[in-house]
Design a protein around this motif. Sequence first.
Motif, short mmCIF file in Angstrom:
data_model
loop_
_atom_site.label_atom_id
_atom_site.label_comp_id
_atom_site.label_asym_id
_atom_site.label_seq_id
_atom_site.Cartn_x
_atom_site.Cartn_y
_atom_site.Cartn_z
N PHE A 84 38.70 68.06 95.66
CA PHE A 84 38.91 68.48 97.05
C PHE A 84 40.03 69.51 97.04
O PHE A 84 41.12 69.25 96.52
N CYS A 86 42.86 71.66 98.83
CA CYS A 86 43.75 71.58 99.99
C CYS A 86 43.63 72.87 100.80
O CYS A 86 42.98 73.82 100.37
N ARG A 98 41.04 62.05 98.98
CA ARG A 98 40.84 62.58 100.33
C ARG A 98 40.64 61.40 101.28
O ARG A 98 39.93 60.45 100.98
N ASP A 110 44.48 67.02 103.22
CA ASP A 110 43.57 66.03 102.62
C ASP A 110 43.38 64.82 103.53
O ASP A 110 42.59 63.93 103.23
N ALA A 116 39.33 67.87 106.00
CA ALA A 116 38.89 66.79 105.12
C ALA A 116 37.80 65.93 105.75
O ALA A 116 37.19 65.11 105.07
N CYS A 118 38.04 63.41 107.80
CA CYS A 118 38.38 61.99 107.68
C CYS A 118 38.01 61.24 108.95
O CYS A 118 38.13 61.77 110.05
#
Length: 160
Positions: A84, A86, A98, A110, A116, A118
């Motif tokens: 991954f 940044c 991540r 991340d 990312a 998330c």
Amino acid sequence: SVVVLLILVAALALGLTLALLPRAPVTRSCTAPNNRTGFLCDDRVTCVPASWVCDRVSNCRNGEDEQEQLCGDLPHSLPGHLVFYCSNPRFWVYADQRCNGMNECGDCSDETWSLAACPPCGQEWWTCSSVYFEFCSCIPRRLCRDGVQHCLDWSDEFIC
């Protein structure tokens, strides 16, 4: 006997042809414990978490997770699914780092929802803007009401 000989020659030719055909590339992507991105070992059973690859410890039976062709020019030599990048592309983390709640990139890229992708903080986490470099937008609930400010708005001490 001529027929048997012809069958043998045909079988040999077919076997040779199949042996020379290019093999499909091996997919090394797998899901390691805790739903983490992983690297599939040659045995097609062992799935090593991404961050265990090229860590100077052989986790695959034949050590393929530490081979020079894989680890020689990090992160470029790694399969893309293990990396991954940044927000500053000079920095990278392993894909299983991540969205783990920790600020490995240093700028929270991340851990942010945009770059990312998330999910929101899980049950074991509290959502807030952290005052510490270590966390980003979620802190572990175990830090709630511990007498130390972890959130800018002090919500970890008064609401959490």
